[in-house]
Scaffold this motif. Structure first.
Motif, PDB file in Angstrom:
ATOM      1  N   ASP A 225       0.405  19.709  -7.977  1.00  0.00           N
ATOM      2  CA  ASP A 225       1.862  19.744  -7.999  1.00  0.00           C
ATOM      3  C   ASP A 225       2.293  19.742  -6.532  1.00  0.00           C
ATOM      4  O   ASP A 225       1.819  20.551  -5.746  1.00  0.00           O
ATOM      5  CB  ASP A 225       2.296  21.038  -8.698  1.00  0.00           C
ATOM      6  N   LEU A 226       3.141  18.814  -6.151  1.00  0.00           N
ATOM      7  CA  LEU A 226       3.527  18.708  -4.738  1.00  0.00           C
ATOM      8  C   LEU A 226       4.551  19.751  -4.310  1.00  0.00           C
ATOM      9  O   LEU A 226       4.841  19.868  -3.127  1.00  0.00           O
ATOM     10  CB  LEU A 226       4.060  17.307  -4.438  1.00  0.00           C
TER      11      LEU A 226
ATOM     12  N   ALA B 266       8.725  14.292  -0.479  1.00  0.00           N
ATOM     13  CA  ALA B 266       9.745  15.349  -0.348  1.00  0.00           C
ATOM     14  C   ALA B 266      10.601  15.436  -1.613  1.00  0.00           C
ATOM     15  O   ALA B 266      10.934  16.526  -2.072  1.00  0.00           O
ATOM     16  CB  ALA B 266      10.614  15.095   0.875  1.00  0.00           C
ATOM     17  N   ALA B 267      10.932  14.281  -2.198  1.00  0.00           N
ATOM     18  CA  ALA B 267      11.721  14.282  -3.434  1.00  0.00           C
ATOM     19  C   ALA B 267      10.932  14.875  -4.600  1.00  0.00           C
ATOM     20  O   ALA B 267      11.519  15.338  -5.582  1.00  0.00           O
ATOM     21  CB  ALA B 267      12.179  12.865  -3.771  1.00  0.00           C
ATOM     22  N   LEU B 268       9.601  14.904  -4.469  1.00  0.00           N
ATOM     23  CA  LEU B 268       8.745  15.533  -5.479  1.00  0.00           C
ATOM     24  C   LEU B 268       8.523  17.019  -5.182  1.00  0.00           C
ATOM     25  O   LEU B 268       7.772  17.682  -5.886  1.00  0.00           O
ATOM     26  CB  LEU B 268       7.394  14.805  -5.561  1.00  0.00           C
TER      27      LEU B 268
ATOM     28  N   LEU C 244       0.940   9.429  -5.625  1.00  0.00           N
ATOM     29  CA  LEU C 244       1.446  10.801  -5.448  1.00  0.00           C
ATOM     30  C   LEU C 244       2.276  11.231  -6.652  1.00  0.00           C
ATOM     31  O   LEU C 244       2.144  12.354  -7.142  1.00  0.00           O
ATOM     32  CB  LEU C 244       2.293  10.901  -4.176  1.00  0.00           C
ATOM     33  N   GLU C 245       3.127  10.332  -7.127  1.00  0.00           N
ATOM     34  CA  GLU C 245       3.974  10.636  -8.282  1.00  0.00           C
ATOM     35  C   GLU C 245       3.115  10.918  -9.525  1.00  0.00           C
ATOM     36  O   GLU C 245       3.357  11.887 -10.249  1.00  0.00           O
ATOM     37  CB  GLU C 245       4.914   9.455  -8.535  1.00  0.00           C
ATOM     38  N   LYS C 246       2.097  10.097  -9.744  1.00  0.00           N
ATOM     39  CA  LYS C 246       1.215  10.271 -10.902  1.00  0.00           C
ATOM     40  C   LYS C 246       0.467  11.602 -10.810  1.00  0.00           C
ATOM     41  O   LYS C 246       0.373  12.342 -11.793  1.00  0.00           O
ATOM     42  CB  LYS C 246       0.224   9.103 -10.969  1.00  0.00           C
TER      43      LYS C 246
ATOM     44  N   ALA D 203       0.841  -1.206   0.000  1.00  0.00           N
ATOM     45  CA  ALA D 203       0.000   0.000   0.000  1.00  0.00           C
ATOM     46  C   ALA D 203       0.873   1.252   0.000  1.00  0.00           C
ATOM     47  O   ALA D 203       0.531   2.253  -0.637  1.00  0.00           O
ATOM     48  CB  ALA D 203      -0.947   0.000   1.194  1.00  0.00           C
ATOM     49  N   ALA D 204       1.994   1.201   0.692  1.00  0.00           N
ATOM     50  CA  ALA D 204       2.918   2.345   0.694  1.00  0.00           C
ATOM     51  C   ALA D 204       3.480   2.583  -0.705  1.00  0.00           C
ATOM     52  O   ALA D 204       3.619   3.733  -1.145  1.00  0.00           O
ATOM     53  CB  ALA D 204       4.053   2.111   1.696  1.00  0.00           C
ATOM     54  N   ILE D 205       3.787   1.508  -1.409  1.00  0.00           N
ATOM     55  CA  ILE D 205       4.289   1.649  -2.784  1.00  0.00           C
ATOM     56  C   ILE D 205       3.205   2.271  -3.669  1.00  0.00           C
ATOM     57  O   ILE D 205       3.470   3.209  -4.415  1.00  0.00           O
ATOM     58  CB  ILE D 205       4.743   0.282  -3.346  1.00  0.00           C
ATOM     59  N   GLN D 206       1.973   1.762  -3.578  1.00  0.00           N
ATOM     60  CA  GLN D 206       0.898   2.299  -4.413  1.00  0.00           C
ATOM     61  C   GLN D 206       0.606   3.759  -4.073  1.00  0.00           C
ATOM     62  O   GLN D 206       0.387   4.567  -4.974  1.00  0.00           O
ATOM     63  CB  GLN D 206      -0.372   1.456  -4.260  1.00  0.00           C
ATOM     64  N   LEU D 207       0.622   4.107  -2.781  1.00  0.00           N
ATOM     65  CA  LEU D 207       0.387   5.507  -2.408  1.00  0.00           C
ATOM     66  C   LEU D 207       1.501   6.391  -2.965  1.00  0.00           C
ATOM     67  O   LEU D 207       1.239   7.490  -3.469  1.00  0.00           O
ATOM     68  CB  LEU D 207       0.278   5.653  -0.891  1.00  0.00           C
TER      69      LEU D 207
END
Length: 198
Positions: A21-22, A42-44, A11-13, A3-7
């Protein structure tokens, strides 16, 4: 921690589609664990406060340091602080993290609810966050992700939360299809819009 990977992919998508935009979004992560989701945010470009129990948050802090270059190159910031759900005196709500910055725009929680008891604690933390104007604002959204392992506790949490908040399931079409699994669900939770009487 599927679930963490999908979340993270969700977020990336959304970030790539600028929806939203983050960059410079203020993010609070509850139950960060290793900190993967918060570090990716944070990297986004987001300004992220990762939280977890005092004996666990040190792992997230180490991972923030390990990923410092990726976070900085993305224009984001990340810190890790302890927060015990149900502790109304928690440092994260009392120190200058809240005082120096605007309220959080986005709250993240993934793979955190497995039992009704953990759901009750998260609901209390949500109530604490959503009721504090120094922590959240009227448009703050919480994204809750989980898989089959936590469906009983998460179902009870979502049922209780729906009495107080607007709870919506994120459609599969909105998720990253490369990481899609029928076992993973993401829900958005926000304050209910107040209806003005005429």
């Amino acid at each position: 921690w599927t679930a963490a990977i999908q979340l993270s992919k969700y977020l990336e998508k959304r970030h790539e589609a600028k929806n939203p935009d983050l960059a410079k979004t203020r993010v609070l992560e509850l139950g960060s664990g290793t900190g993967m989701v918060g570090i990716i945010a944070a990297a986004l470009g987001a300004n992220v406060t990762l939280t977890d129990l005092p004996n666990i948050v040190t792992n997230a802090a180490k991972n923030v340091e390990i990923n410092k270059k990726a976070i900085e190159s993305g224009g984001g910031k990340a810190i890790a602080v302890p927060f015990t759900w149900g502790n109304r005196e928690a440092k994260v709500f009392k120190d200058d993290i809240a005082a120096k910055n605007p309220p959080y725009d986005l709250i993240l929680a993934s793979d955190v609810v497995y039992t009704k008891e953990s759901g009750d604690l998260l609901l209390d933390a949500m109530d604490q966050v959503f009721s504090s104007p120094s922590i959240s604002h009227k448009d703050t959204v919480l994204l809750l992700a989980g898989d089959l392992r936590g469906r009983v506790g998460r179902s009870a949490l979502l049922e209780a939360a729906a009495k107080k908040y607007d709870v919506q399931k994120i459609s599969e079409e909105q998720m990253d299809q490369g990481w899609m699994s029928c076992n993973i669900e993401i829900h958005s939770i926000r304050r209910k819009k107040s209806s003005k009487s005429s």
